[in-house]
Motif scaffolding. Sequence first.
Motif, short mmCIF file in Angstrom:
data_model
loop_
_atom_site.label_atom_id
_atom_site.label_comp_id
_atom_site.label_asym_id
_atom_site.label_seq_id
_atom_site.Cartn_x
_atom_site.Cartn_y
_atom_site.Cartn_z
N ILE A 193 1.03 -1.38 -0.03
CA ILE A 193 0.22 0.05 0.15
C ILE A 193 1.05 1.23 0.03
N SER A 194 1.86 1.18 1.07
CA SER A 194 2.76 2.40 1.14
C SER A 194 3.50 2.76 -0.23
N LEU A 195 4.20 1.69 -0.70
CA LEU A 195 4.77 2.01 -2.07
C LEU A 195 4.11 2.21 -3.31
N ALA A 196 2.98 1.61 -3.34
CA ALA A 196 1.99 1.70 -4.43
C ALA A 196 1.56 3.36 -4.42
N ARG A 197 1.23 3.94 -3.23
CA ARG A 197 1.00 5.23 -3.17
C ARG A 197 2.18 6.13 -3.74
N LYS A 198 3.17 5.86 -3.34
CA LYS A 198 4.44 6.50 -3.79
C LYS A 198 4.93 6.07 -5.36
N PHE A 199 4.81 4.97 -5.94
CA PHE A 199 5.28 4.74 -7.14
C PHE A 199 4.17 4.44 -7.82
N GLY A 200 2.93 4.00 -7.57
CA GLY A 200 1.92 3.83 -8.59
C GLY A 200 1.69 2.29 -9.06
N ALA A 201 2.94 1.60 -9.17
CA ALA A 201 2.62 0.16 -9.42
C ALA A 201 3.87 -0.50 -8.69
N VAL A 202 3.31 -1.54 -7.98
CA VAL A 202 4.44 -2.37 -7.30
C VAL A 202 4.36 -3.79 -7.34
N ILE A 203 5.02 -4.85 -7.28
CA ILE A 203 5.02 -6.14 -6.99
C ILE A 203 5.70 -6.77 -6.17
N THR A 204 5.51 -7.62 -5.45
CA THR A 204 6.04 -8.43 -4.23
C THR A 204 6.67 -9.73 -4.88
N VAL A 205 8.13 -9.55 -4.47
CA VAL A 205 9.04 -10.43 -5.10
C VAL A 205 10.13 -11.03 -3.91
N VAL A 206 10.86 -12.29 -4.20
CA VAL A 206 11.74 -12.62 -3.48
C VAL A 206 12.97 -12.86 -4.31
N PRO A 207 14.31 -12.70 -3.96
CA PRO A 207 15.30 -13.10 -4.91
C PRO A 207 15.18 -14.81 -5.03
N SER A 208 15.58 -14.94 -6.22
CA SER A 208 15.96 -16.34 -6.48
C SER A 208 17.13 -16.90 -5.89
N GLU A 209 17.16 -18.17 -5.22
CA GLU A 209 18.16 -18.67 -4.44
C GLU A 209 18.93 -19.73 -5.17
N ASN A 210 18.09 -20.15 -6.16
CA ASN A 210 18.50 -21.18 -7.06
C ASN A 210 18.96 -20.86 -8.45
N THR A 211 19.94 -21.31 -8.86
CA THR A 211 20.27 -21.15 -10.60
C THR A 211 19.23 -21.70 -11.28
N MET A 212 18.72 -20.72 -12.30
CA MET A 212 17.79 -20.92 -13.40
C MET A 212 18.31 -20.99 -14.61
N VAL A 213 17.68 -21.80 -15.44
CA VAL A 213 18.22 -22.23 -16.85
C VAL A 213 17.28 -21.93 -17.70
N ILE A 214 17.58 -21.31 -19.24
CA ILE A 214 16.45 -21.26 -20.27
C ILE A 214 16.80 -22.60 -21.04
N SER A 215 15.60 -23.14 -21.56
CA SER A 215 15.68 -24.05 -22.53
C SER A 215 14.44 -23.97 -23.49
N ARG A 216 14.61 -23.77 -24.76
CA ARG A 216 13.58 -23.58 -25.73
C ARG A 216 12.99 -24.75 -26.09
N ASP A 217 13.58 -25.91 -25.80
CA ASP A 217 12.73 -27.09 -26.26
C ASP A 217 12.38 -28.10 -25.05
N GLY A 218 12.68 -27.59 -23.77
CA GLY A 218 12.33 -28.41 -22.74
C GLY A 218 13.44 -29.74 -22.62
N ARG A 219 14.39 -29.94 -23.63
CA ARG A 219 15.27 -30.77 -23.27
C ARG A 219 16.76 -30.62 -23.25
N LYS A 220 17.24 -29.41 -23.81
CA LYS A 220 18.81 -29.10 -23.47
C LYS A 220 18.62 -27.80 -23.05
N LEU A 221 19.87 -27.44 -22.37
CA LEU A 221 20.16 -26.24 -21.85
C LEU A 221 20.49 -25.11 -22.94
N ASP A 222 19.88 -23.98 -23.00
CA ASP A 222 20.34 -23.02 -23.90
C ASP A 222 21.09 -21.78 -23.36
#
Length: 224
Positions: A116-145
């Motif tokens: 509420i407080s930060l939305a009043r200040k900035f207009g738009a906010v989302i709740t997040v937590v930092p990722s603690e795990n390494t994330m990967v991207i795969s275009r086909d779901g089979r191999k790492l890109d």
Amino acid sequence: MAIILFGGIGKRLGSKIPKQFLKIRDRYLMEYTIEKFYSLRTVDKVLVVSNKNWMKKTREILKDKNIEIIEGGNSREESTYKALKYISNFAESDDIILIHDGVRPFVSERIINENISLARKFGAVITVVPSENTMVISRDGRKLDAVPKRDLLYIVQTPQSFKFGLIYNAFKKEEKNLSYYTDDASILKAQGMEIYFVEGSKLNIKITTKEDLIIAEQLCSMQF
């Protein structure tokens, strides 16, 4: 004002009934979530968006609370848009609107109030937590890109909170494209709006699987 979305059907959980109607320690999951907002002085109104096939059950559970209930749409974004159109009859442009997943019952008072407080200040906010795990991207779901840098990655939670005029106008502009989006902030971001962060919590889990229900049982037994 809080918009709480209860449109799910429990498919990934493998349940015969939607997750919000499961009981944890003799209370419906729905009740835990709503109470977090309903009990706060900083939230003046709660609007529940229900699966259309479960309106009667939702009204039965919430009959003793001064809460408005409307029928949801066929997708999360359609449900959100229906809620925004409903409150456009009385909301002011600068009113703060919190949009929350109904199956996140452990959101804290601190997270809600900072939204509420930060939305009043900035207009738009989302709740997040930092990722603690390494994330990967795969275009086909089979191999790492690709392996993006972990310190650039965040996991999105809810609430996502906005000044009403900003989020409502964004939805109206994207009305025919809502199926392209998976959350509310991305609609604003697509239109060039800056979105700021509220620090979330590991406890602010979304009940999606049977394992999540086990964790929820334990959290309900704790005082936090």
